[in-house]
Design a protein around this motif. Structure first.
Motif, PDB file in Angstrom:
ATOM      1  N   UNK A 132      -2.878  20.345 -19.196  1.00  8.10           N
ATOM      2  CA  UNK A 132      -1.525  20.073 -18.694  1.00  8.10           C
ATOM      3  C   UNK A 132      -1.499  20.162 -17.163  1.00  8.10           C
ATOM      4  N   UNK A 133      -2.214  21.130 -16.631  1.00  8.22           N
ATOM      5  CA  UNK A 133      -2.339  21.283 -15.171  1.00  8.22           C
ATOM      6  C   UNK A 133      -2.846  19.983 -14.537  1.00  8.22           C
ATOM      7  N   UNK A 134      -3.926  19.436 -15.105  1.00  4.98           N
ATOM      8  CA  UNK A 134      -4.529  18.210 -14.566  1.00  4.98           C
ATOM      9  C   UNK A 134      -3.565  17.035 -14.689  1.00  4.98           C
ATOM     10  N   UNK A 135      -2.941  16.894 -15.865  1.00 10.41           N
ATOM     11  CA  UNK A 135      -2.018  15.767 -16.095  1.00 10.41           C
ATOM     12  C   UNK A 135      -0.864  15.810 -15.088  1.00 10.41           C
ATOM     13  N   UNK A 136      -0.247  16.977 -14.980  1.00  7.23           N
ATOM     14  CA  UNK A 136       0.956  17.061 -14.139  1.00  7.23           C
ATOM     15  C   UNK A 136       0.606  16.943 -12.644  1.00  7.23           C
ATOM     16  N   UNK A 137      -0.547  17.472 -12.249  1.00  4.23           N
ATOM     17  CA  UNK A 137      -0.899  17.356 -10.821  1.00  4.23           C
ATOM     18  C   UNK A 137      -1.231  15.908 -10.486  1.00  4.23           C
ATOM     19  N   UNK A 138      -1.856  15.192 -11.421  1.00  2.27           N
ATOM     20  CA  UNK A 138      -2.129  13.760 -11.211  1.00  2.27           C
ATOM     21  C   UNK A 138      -0.832  12.966 -11.051  1.00  2.27           C
TER      22      UNK A 138
END
Lengths: 273, 273
Positions: free
Chosen positions: B262-268
């Motif tokens: 989720x961290x990666x998705x939202x930061x992208x």
């Protein structure tokens, strides 16, 4: 040149192998019931110059116990003439230094009494019936999945049996464990060629000198044919009319029952009046 | 042109589908335990502009009951967001006018309460656990073998589960009945494309607009990819290091846990500080 077609081939036969359940008798309450004419047919084969053995996938009782049952039904049969999968499995265990975890019928446990079973490195399943509980199947699964090289032996591979109603047989649980552990089981019993070969060795015969008579088209007839034997199906036991239209296994002959098969064999051999 | 590789593809996503067990929580005694960071990760997805659904092969309880369990664990989740196999199966029964014989967990029976079950013309099996007795499997077998056109539905096709020790799952019994009846079961649940498609339809999204996150490489990741979705595997639940060397299923990404994904998705997506 010897006639290789049925019934001409009967002239050159030296031995006959009979399946038990569905050929000699039908199972059911108590000891079951002898199939009409089969007691006399076995007697006639024994009185002939043919060698006779019995080859069965029976795994719910020790060999001694089910031979005693057949004797009570009136059959002239002795323990040393009968080849079930359990003793064959015990030979394999010895040869390969294996210690089994057993998922079998309570009636078969005695057969494995002298076998080392601590710290198992393989699993043996047989027709365990009520012992095929979720708990017992999980236990067998955990043993297999915990082994570096999981080995599963299945004593036979039948789909189902008709005793008191249709009941699932060992093959179904073999498939279940094969899927769960991503492996291929080694079948000990019919239709394994090794199993038929051990019966031929005991008689000292070559495959073309022997005939298998059974009610199971795939396991009896097809298995024997794969070994180079002739295979005759009887229309008793688990025989179904659709067997005569099977896409891959074609019996060398299909006869009404054991009595009829023996009649044809012996009359071909000129032993009849 | 949109970036189709991970994590670039996260920018064009419109929805995320999460598996439950092994991603949100680990099962065990009582309600089990939330996987660290997963409660917050679900919350962050809900607060984002992404649609969120949950897709599970859970069949030991009604949807209401296991959603209540997740709520007790602290998850912001509601019944209408969750897609398990049983309601999908009920839709199929209605469409095709079928009346099932059920071999399921006692906890699931209530889900089928309103379904007509007399004179069954198909069999449904699910993760029945202790109910996978020899007797119950024979009963399901007899229903199937008695039908002119036997139909077997399997709610999922898992090999085994890790709850309190390794336990066999529904797929193993599906294989057993397939072999016994010489048929091919219809799988309802992951990895069936129809099942994933029903979740996409509910979100009103096309496959390339959605991402599946699961711990099961074959059923979650492979199933979603077969549908045209992206599939990300988390290193929690039933993840095994060997999954990263699987011969046929290759995850679009493998991440430590849901929180990380989720961290990666939202930061992208540029939603992060």
């Amino acid at each position: 040149m010897a006639d290789s077609s049925w019934p001409g081939c009967a002239k050159s036969l030296k031995g006959v192998i009979l399946d038990l359940c569905g050929v000699l008798y039908d199972s059911g309450e108590g000891d079951g019931v002898a199939i009409p004419g089969s007691i006399e047919a076995v007697k006639r084969l024994k009185e002939s110059d043919l060698q006779l053995r019995f080859c069965t996938n029976e795994t719910q009782a020790t060999r001694e116990k089910f031979v005693a049952k057949l004797q009570r039904l009136g059959f002239d049969i002795s323990v040393c003439e009968v080849f079930p999968p359990a003793p064959a499995a015990i030979s394999v265990l010895k040869e390969r230094g294996l210690r089994p975890h057993l998922l079998v019928h309570d009636g078969l446990l005695q057969e494995f009494e002298a076998v080392e079973k601590t710290n198992p490195n393989c699993v043996i399943i047989a027709d365990a019936a009520e012992n095929f509980s979720y708990q017992n199947l999980n236990e067998a699964f955990r043993v297999l999945i915990g082994l570096e090289k999981p080995i599963l032996f299945s004593l036979g591979q039948g789909y189902y049996k008709e005793t008191d109603g249709l009941k699932l047989d060992v093959g179904v649980y073999m498939k279940a464990l094969e899927y769960a552990c991503d492996l291929k089981a080694e079948v000990i019993g019919k239709p394994s060629p090794t199993f038929f070969q051990s019966v031929l060795s005991d008689m000292g015969l070559k495959p073309h000198e022997a005939l298998m008579i059974g009610d199971d088209l795939v396991n009896d007839v097809g298995g024997a044919q794969c070994c180079g034997m002739k295979g005759v199906q009887v229309r008793t036991g688990k025989y179904r009319p659709s067997d005569e239209r099977h896409p891959t296994v074609i019996a060398d002959a299909t006869v009404d029952n054991l009595a009829h098969a023996v009649e044809v064999i012996l009359s071909q051999r000129g032993l009849e009046a």
